[in-house]
Design an enzyme around this catalytic site. Sequence first.
Site, PDB file in Angstrom:
ATOM      1  N   GLY A 157       4.373  -7.436   2.116  1.00  9.23           N
ATOM      2  CA  GLY A 157       4.757  -7.468   0.756  1.00  9.23           C
ATOM      3  C   GLY A 157       5.152  -9.188   0.581  1.00  9.23           C
ATOM      4  CE  LYS A 158       4.042 -14.987   0.691  1.00 10.43           C
ATOM      5  NZ  LYS A 158       3.708 -15.163   1.919  1.00 10.43           N
TER       6      LYS A 158
END
Length: 411
Positions: A95-96
């Site tokens: 994720g980011k």
Amino acid sequence: MLQTAQELIKTVSKQLNLSDEDTEFLLSANAEHVFEIELSDGTKHQAFRVQHNNTLGPYKGGIRFHPDVNLDEVKALATLMTLKTAAVGLPLGGGKGGISINPKELSPELLEELSRKYAAHLSPHIGPDKDVPAPDVNTNAAVIDWMVDEYEKVTGDTSKASFTGKSLGKGGSEGREAATGLGGTFALREILKHLGEEKKELTVAIQGFGNVGLFFGTLLPKQLPKLLFTAASDSSGGVSSAFGFEPKELATYKSTGKRLVDFPEDDSVPLPGDSILQEEVDILVLAALGDVITEENMKSVKAKIILELANGPVNEKAYDYLTERGVIIIPDVLANAGGVVVSYLEWFQNRAQEHWAEERVNAELERYMVEAISKAYDYSVKHEVSLKEAAFALAIKRILEARREQPETSA
Ligand code: GLU
């Protein structure tokens, strides 16, 4: 950057004969959180968290504060995290997050407010078993500590395993701050060993002698004492010297707040702008931001080896061109994986309520890096593909195998 990551997934999917459905599964993100944060000074800022893939474990990845942050960039970086955690064998997904803002223009109070509001908004969607954010460009332990505090207030979860990259007094791990740079020194050492070049006197230039690049530069001599560090740059420009620099000396100079381009050594030459990318060196280390080598400047790159310490610093066209020319690119998903490896060790320590000595953390980091590099190198030789394709292929296989083993969920 999104196109670069996605094109490579498609290329590798073809090499692996994957179905369209599998390829689509790898390309698409599970969830995209896009929201606005309003600060008490009346300014409004776009904020993002992309949860790309959690087949191997909770989503994992940093949060960046930068004016260029946008949904496509966050998606690209989230995709790279999925491949990175899988390529190094961690039980984590990808994720980011990010906020489109220049944090250097904020007062400490507004920076804290921004960090807290970001964490408060995302609290229902993150957590030790769901999504574990960490620092990235322009975010650090202080930012993460505010986020953890806010998350604890909202959820009551005090396990500390909701974020990594915390300060040592607040549940952080020894070795986390230096981890990306240290991991990069292991990655370079291992590739040079595989190439039989680790004892050669090769020259090195570091673009982005800031946080990650600075740790990398100062820790490099321990792993590869023969390398000669001949150029470094920061956002002011750079400096080069045919006789080489002591990385520690440059680091000390930078810590006084001075610009590298002004470095006062008799035999040093200032390098304007991004001209460090064209330096006549054996190894070019890219430790700044994404998309710095593109079709515009790829032909002037002279290095034989590129170490991608930043995420996505070589775009797709430049990557193809340089690979074709025989340049070895040690890909971001391996080169800078040290950060997320130690994040994993931090998360693990928080859950086990342990605190390891730095030697233990670094030894584990080295083990993960050596194994991941060795597997990718062997795959690249066996299948005659680049290191990046090898790392992607190994990561994709791991994700899809885990996906097949998961019990079917009813609709
Ligand atoms: N931001 C780092 C990366 O891009 C670290 C991520 C993490 O520790 O979760 O790999």
